[in-house]
Design a protein around this motif. Sequence first.
Motif, short mmCIF file in Angstrom:
data_model
loop_
_atom_site.label_atom_id
_atom_site.label_comp_id
_atom_site.label_asym_id
_atom_site.label_seq_id
_atom_site.Cartn_x
_atom_site.Cartn_y
_atom_site.Cartn_z
N ALA A 99 -6.71 -6.04 -0.83
CA ALA A 99 -7.27 -5.99 -1.53
C ALA A 99 -6.68 -5.30 -2.97
N ALA A 100 -6.52 -4.05 -2.82
CA ALA A 100 -5.50 -3.76 -3.45
C ALA A 100 -3.84 -3.83 -3.59
N TYR B 25 -3.34 -7.42 -4.10
CA TYR B 25 -3.90 -8.91 -4.82
C TYR B 25 -4.09 -8.19 -6.26
N ASN B 26 -4.59 -6.88 -5.91
CA ASN B 26 -5.59 -6.49 -7.45
C ASN B 26 -3.67 -5.47 -8.11
N LYS C 71 -1.81 -8.91 -9.44
CA LYS C 71 -2.06 -9.34 -10.65
C LYS C 71 -2.03 -8.57 -12.22
N ARG C 72 -1.90 -7.47 -12.20
CA ARG C 72 -1.35 -6.31 -13.30
C ARG C 72 0.29 -6.58 -13.27
N THR D 196 0.22 -15.49 -8.72
CA THR D 196 -1.01 -14.35 -7.95
C THR D 196 -0.80 -14.72 -7.18
N MET E 299 -5.81 -13.86 -1.82
CA MET E 299 -6.15 -12.47 -1.63
C MET E 299 -6.50 -12.46 0.02
N CYS F 40 2.87 -1.12 -10.16
CA CYS F 40 2.20 -0.64 -10.99
C CYS F 40 2.52 0.05 -12.57
#
Length: 173
Positions: free
Chosen positions: A19-20, A22-23, A26-27, A33, A36, A84
């Motif tokens: 999940a991390a 995936y998120n 997305k950023r 993308t 998940m 990030c």
Amino acid sequence: MNTNKMKIKFRKPMSNDGAAVYNLIKRCPPLDTNSMYCNLLQCGDFADTSIAAFDDKGKMVGFISGYRPPARPETLFVWQVAVCPSARGQRLGNRMLMELADRLSDEGVEYIETTITPDNQASQAMFARFFSALSAPVEKSVKFARKDHFDGAHEDEVLYRAGPFKLAVALAS
């Protein structure tokens, strides 16, 4: 550009990191993308050929997914590099690539491949720095042409193949 050097810890991803990942992706435009579920598989089934980076608070700030093509086990194919926005400007992508290459060179990896679209100048620059550090020859060719594989809806994917490399030389420089 972030000039404050973050303390980063690297490790193999675990399936509960999906999940991390995936998120994070997305950023990170222009990265594609994935589902998940795909990220869960990358973190579990492909953990040995992937790397995750965490800041001192335990937040995932970087991720590389890769795999060794069965017909070419001496090759690491780098699927995605995500950094990030808060960790940019610290060459985190190159640091993760070098950590991953160092880990896998002990297992016989001598070539690194990736695909990059022609419009992704940031990835081209990052891989150019990485390949230069490896002092390895680089070949380029179109792997997936827009007209043949993406129905015109996605840029060409250009294959970059570097190697063979000797990591001890790259780490010493």
